[in-house]
Design an enzyme around this catalytic site. Structure first.
Site, mmCIF file in Angstrom:
data_model
loop_
_atom_site.group_PDB
_atom_site.id
_atom_site.type_symbol
_atom_site.label_atom_id
_atom_site.label_comp_id
_atom_site.label_asym_id
_atom_site.label_seq_id
_atom_site.Cartn_x
_atom_site.Cartn_y
_atom_site.Cartn_z
ATOM 1 N N GLY A 198 -7.286 1.010 3.368
ATOM 2 C CA GLY A 198 -8.733 1.187 3.297
ATOM 3 C C GLY A 198 -9.208 1.735 1.974
ATOM 4 N N HIS B 170 -45.954 -3.545 8.124
ATOM 5 C CA HIS B 170 -46.549 -2.208 8.126
ATOM 6 C C HIS B 170 -46.166 -1.505 9.430
ATOM 7 C CE1 HIS B 170 -49.515 0.989 7.628
ATOM 8 N NE2 HIS B 170 -49.841 0.800 8.911
ATOM 9 N N GLU C 254 0.840 -1.189 0.000
ATOM 10 C CA GLU C 254 0.000 0.000 0.000
ATOM 11 C C GLU C 254 0.882 1.248 0.000
ATOM 12 O OE1 GLU C 254 -2.395 2.720 -0.413
ATOM 13 O OE2 GLU C 254 -3.356 0.735 -0.334
ATOM 14 N N LYS D 257 -20.527 10.020 3.575
ATOM 15 C CA LYS D 257 -21.825 9.713 4.174
ATOM 16 C C LYS D 257 -21.908 10.221 5.605
ATOM 17 C CE LYS D 257 -22.629 8.145 0.267
ATOM 18 N NZ LYS D 257 -21.386 8.625 -0.345
#
Length: 458
Positions: A39, A440, A34, A51
């Protein structure tokens, strides 16, 4: 200096660590290389931080509407420094968890640095040559920087740089009217900035059906976001804090002024510095690595997963690439990319959940198209929450009676859509849904009703 591994995974994004764990448990000696942040895009500059910011923007907007629920909260204030700290904390915690996960994997070593091929079996990382019996590329992508006049002299933001803002822009101009642009646009408008979106197409979200695009436009315009469509021949002018975007070929000529500009015009793969030519790995005209249905490149023993293979631009498709590679290589299970059903979401508020074909695509492919639609203003859960914008739409083949696709633009649409997606994967008739008894009051309870009202499209 050189090191030899049975398997080398280049990139610790969504697919890389999960694959490394499976390879290590199989007895292979594995290296994960990496060059930057463990990540990948999702954890560091994509899904998770954005988000988190969307959630902050939702709370700000809900606070402004609180009196409609009989609740008084006073004037809403937005602290960008606090939002930044919250976002970075969530992202950093997720990254730390991936690092700890990698550190605890048997037979797996994490190496830091940029990897580039020197042959089809060797990679150079700094002064070290890494030899791998099997090599898996999970290098992701980055924002496209378009060749606009003025791009070299006018400061701009991408999806990465905008996450570092700790002060609210007075006027954010976004070039690009697709998913990244729309999410940041609504987000910063709710934080209190003036927002203008400049899009070269004659409508937002041009890949969606026109009714979906129109409904998204209505949502954004109701919040005071300025839209400038059919913006061709874009140029950038000005300096930090005083920027203008000009569309010279628009009719009439278009010019938008702002303090900050965000470029959200697409993505490109991180393949240009991999030395793929030295390995003989084929790429297409856009730089994406060419793969077959099992993520194998044209070179034996080299695979490509995630955004860099051009077969999916989402976190969930990258993870599915890992599942496909592991199934074929380790489990003897012949899973394929082509078995995957297109599924994604636009995380504005309310969100858009999308699966399968659009109505237009289904018609173009010659299906006997039947469509069912229900506005969210006729969905009890939406009415109770005071969030009735949007609609549900399902597309069915009248001959096979199978679901072809669906769009749910509305509260919880990104979650409710999965009940239809699972039916599509099961290749069941749409009556599987109409005969189901849903809970419902929920959004998903109206999906049987939508399917019971199918009409023929000609």
């Amino acid at each position: 200096m050189s090191q030899r591994f049975d398997a080398v995974v280049v990139g610790a994004g969504q697919a890389g660590p999960a694959l490394a764990e499976r390879l290590g448990k199989s007895g292979r000696k594995v290296a994960v290389i990496e060059r930057k942040l463990v990540g990948g895009t999702c954890v560091n500059t994509g899904c998770i931080p954005t988000k988190a910011m969307v959630a902050s923007a939702y709370v700000a907007q809900l606070g402004r509407r609180s009196e409609s629920y009989g609740v008084s909260t006073g004037e809403v204030g937005v602290d960008m420094e606090a939002i930044w700290k919250r976002t970075q904390g969530i992202s950093g915690h997720s990254r730390s968890n991936v690092e700890k996960w990698l550190a605890g994997m048997p037979n797996v070593s994490l190496l830091r640095g940029h990897a580039a091929f020197e042959s089809s079996r060797t990679l150079r990382v700094g002064d070290t040559l890494i030899e791998g019996g099997e090599i898996f590329l999970n290098v992701g992508g980055r924002a496209v920087i378009p060749d606009f006049p003025g791009i070299d002299s006018v400061p701009y933001l991408t999806n990465t740089g905008i996450l570092e803002l700790r002060e609210l822009p007075r006027h954010l101009v976004i070039v690009g009217g697709s998913y990244i642009g729309l999410e940041f646009g609504q987000m910063f408008r709710r934080f209190g900035a003036e927002v203008s979106i400049v899009e070269r197409s004659d409508r937002l979200l041009p890949k969606e059906d026109p009714d979906v695009s129109a409904a998204v436009v209505d949502i954004l315009q109701r919040e005071g976001i300025g839209l400038h469509l059919a913006a061709e021949c874009i140029e950038l002018h000005g300096k930090a804090g005083d920027i203008s975007i000009t569309a010279k070929c628009a009719s009439p000529r278009m010019e938008v002024h702002g303090t900050h500009v965000l470029l959200a015009v697409g993505r490109r793969p991180n393949t240009d510095a991999l030395g793929l030519d030295k390995a003989g790995v084929a790429i297409n005209e856009h730089g994406y690595i060419t793969v077959d249905d099992q993520c194998r490149t044209n070179v034996e023993g080299i695979w490509a997963l995630g955004e860099c293979n051009g077969r999916g631009a989402f976190t969930h498709t990258a993870y599915n690439d890992y599942e496909i590679v592991a199934a074929n290589l380790l489990d003897g299970e012949p899973r394929r990319i082509s078995d995957r059903i297109l599924a994604y979401a636009l995380f504005i508020d309310p969100p858009l959940g999308r699966i399968g074909l659009t109505e237009r695509e289904a018609l173009n492919q010659g299906h006997d198209v039947r469509v069912g639609v229900r506005p969210m203003s006729r969905v009890g859960r939406a009415i109770e929450r005071g969030e009735t914008q949007g609609f549900m739409k399902v597309v069915v083949d009248g001959r096979s009676e199978q679901l072809l696709g669906a769009a749910i633009l509305g509260v919880n649409g990104d979650e409710a859509i999965h009940s239809l997606l699972d039916v599509m994967y099961a290749k069941a008739r749409y009556q599987t849904v109409t005969h189901a008894v849903h809970i419902h009051p929920t959004v998903a309870e109206l999906l049987p009703t939508v399917l019971q009202g199918l009409g023929t499209v000609k």
